[in-house]
Enzyme design. Sequence first.
Site, PDB file in Angstrom:
ATOM      1  N   ARG A  69      68.813  -4.050  62.700  1.00  0.00           N
ATOM      2  CA  ARG A  69      69.362  -4.486  61.407  1.00  0.00           C
ATOM      3  C   ARG A  69      69.302  -3.361  60.374  1.00  0.00           C
ATOM      4  O   ARG A  69      70.195  -3.228  59.547  1.00  0.00           O
ATOM      5  CB  ARG A  69      68.568  -5.709  60.913  1.00  0.00           C
ATOM      6  CG  ARG A  69      69.088  -6.283  59.617  1.00  0.00           C
ATOM      7  CD  ARG A  69      68.435  -7.600  59.271  1.00  0.00           C
ATOM      8  NE  ARG A  69      67.221  -7.433  58.505  1.00  0.00           N
ATOM      9  CZ  ARG A  69      66.417  -8.450  58.126  1.00  0.00           C
ATOM     10  NH1 ARG A  69      66.698  -9.681  58.489  1.00  0.00           N
ATOM     11  NH2 ARG A  69      65.339  -8.220  57.425  1.00  0.00           N
ATOM     12  N   ARG A  72      55.764 -18.835  51.430  1.00  0.00           N
ATOM     13  CA  ARG A  72      55.158 -17.787  52.245  1.00  0.00           C
ATOM     14  C   ARG A  72      53.640 -17.765  52.100  1.00  0.00           C
ATOM     15  O   ARG A  72      52.988 -16.930  52.731  1.00  0.00           O
ATOM     16  CB  ARG A  72      55.707 -16.431  51.828  1.00  0.00           C
ATOM     17  CG  ARG A  72      56.886 -15.929  52.685  1.00  0.00           C
ATOM     18  CD  ARG A  72      57.354 -14.644  52.045  1.00  0.00           C
ATOM     19  NE  ARG A  72      58.027 -13.720  52.892  1.00  0.00           N
ATOM     20  CZ  ARG A  72      59.342 -13.578  52.964  1.00  0.00           C
ATOM     21  NH1 ARG A  72      60.129 -14.397  52.297  1.00  0.00           N
ATOM     22  NH2 ARG A  72      59.865 -12.624  53.699  1.00  0.00           N
ATOM     23  N   ARG A 129      55.457  -5.767  56.190  1.00  0.00           N
ATOM     24  CA  ARG A 129      55.979  -7.136  56.055  1.00  0.00           C
ATOM     25  C   ARG A 129      55.466  -8.033  57.174  1.00  0.00           C
ATOM     26  O   ARG A 129      55.120  -9.199  56.944  1.00  0.00           O
ATOM     27  CB  ARG A 129      57.517  -7.111  56.054  1.00  0.00           C
ATOM     28  CG  ARG A 129      58.070  -6.587  54.731  1.00  0.00           C
ATOM     29  CD  ARG A 129      59.527  -6.199  54.847  1.00  0.00           C
ATOM     30  NE  ARG A 129      60.385  -7.317  55.143  1.00  0.00           N
ATOM     31  CZ  ARG A 129      61.551  -7.221  55.787  1.00  0.00           C
ATOM     32  NH1 ARG A 129      61.989  -6.035  56.196  1.00  0.00           N
ATOM     33  NH2 ARG A 129      62.273  -8.281  55.999  1.00  0.00           N
ATOM     34  N   LYS A 157      66.252 -16.395  60.329  1.00  0.00           N
ATOM     35  CA  LYS A 157      66.315 -17.429  59.284  1.00  0.00           C
ATOM     36  C   LYS A 157      67.663 -17.398  58.560  1.00  0.00           C
ATOM     37  O   LYS A 157      68.249 -18.441  58.307  1.00  0.00           O
ATOM     38  CB  LYS A 157      65.181 -17.256  58.249  1.00  0.00           C
ATOM     39  CG  LYS A 157      63.788 -17.389  58.828  1.00  0.00           C
ATOM     40  CD  LYS A 157      62.713 -17.414  57.741  1.00  0.00           C
ATOM     41  CE  LYS A 157      62.583 -16.136  56.937  1.00  0.00           C
ATOM     42  NZ  LYS A 157      62.066 -14.985  57.692  1.00  0.00           N
TER      43      LYS A 157
END
Length: 191
Positions: free
Chosen positions: A128, A89, A145, A14
């Site tokens: 990442r 979300r 998450r 994103k």
Amino acid sequence: MLNLVLFGPPGAGKGTQSEKLIEKYQLVHISTGDLFRAHIKNQTPLGEQVSQLIAEGNLVPDSITIAMLEEEINKNPGAKGFIFDGFPRTVAQAEALDNFLATRGEQINTVLALDVSEEELTKRIAKRAEISGRADDAADKLKKRIEEYFSKTIHVLPYYEKSGKLHKVNGIGAIDTIFTELSSIVDGVVA
Ligand code: AMP
């Protein structure tokens, strides 16, 4: 105005695709994750309120998130449009966004949903984590998450599907190929 939602699980790309879309369409980027991280860094009262939740990979309550988002929209009165990244979300957030935009005579024009398998997400975020310095990229927090995504956030998809605004795009492949596909969807909306 052109208002886009860029939707997808953590690690879907994103952030990367937002940057390219903002440049091409001159939109204001609103990433609720970035806003929360700035509050935490600046040790604001809001930052203190949410830092533990975020560090653990939990979603921040809707009321807090929606208030922060509305404030951010209000800060940009001259915007040609917005790209919402990491918001909504939950279905409650999606409804709140629609209602808020409606009070301004605006709406969400299109929702771009990046589709990436759970296996690929785990791989990408492990990579990442080595450079992001984000505590919530650590394996156990990431698990939470992804769980939050599949238990709460995924329900936002049928919400937008019902209004015919949802476009699913394969999020695995070359960055530019994915961007070309996203752009052609946006161009179809603008035309
Ligand atoms: P992100 O950078 O979008 O992955 O967001 C990082 C973290 O910020 C998430 O794991 C949540 O804890 C929190 N967060 C960001 N956006 C939202 C949202 N729309 N609703 C609730 N929590 C959020």
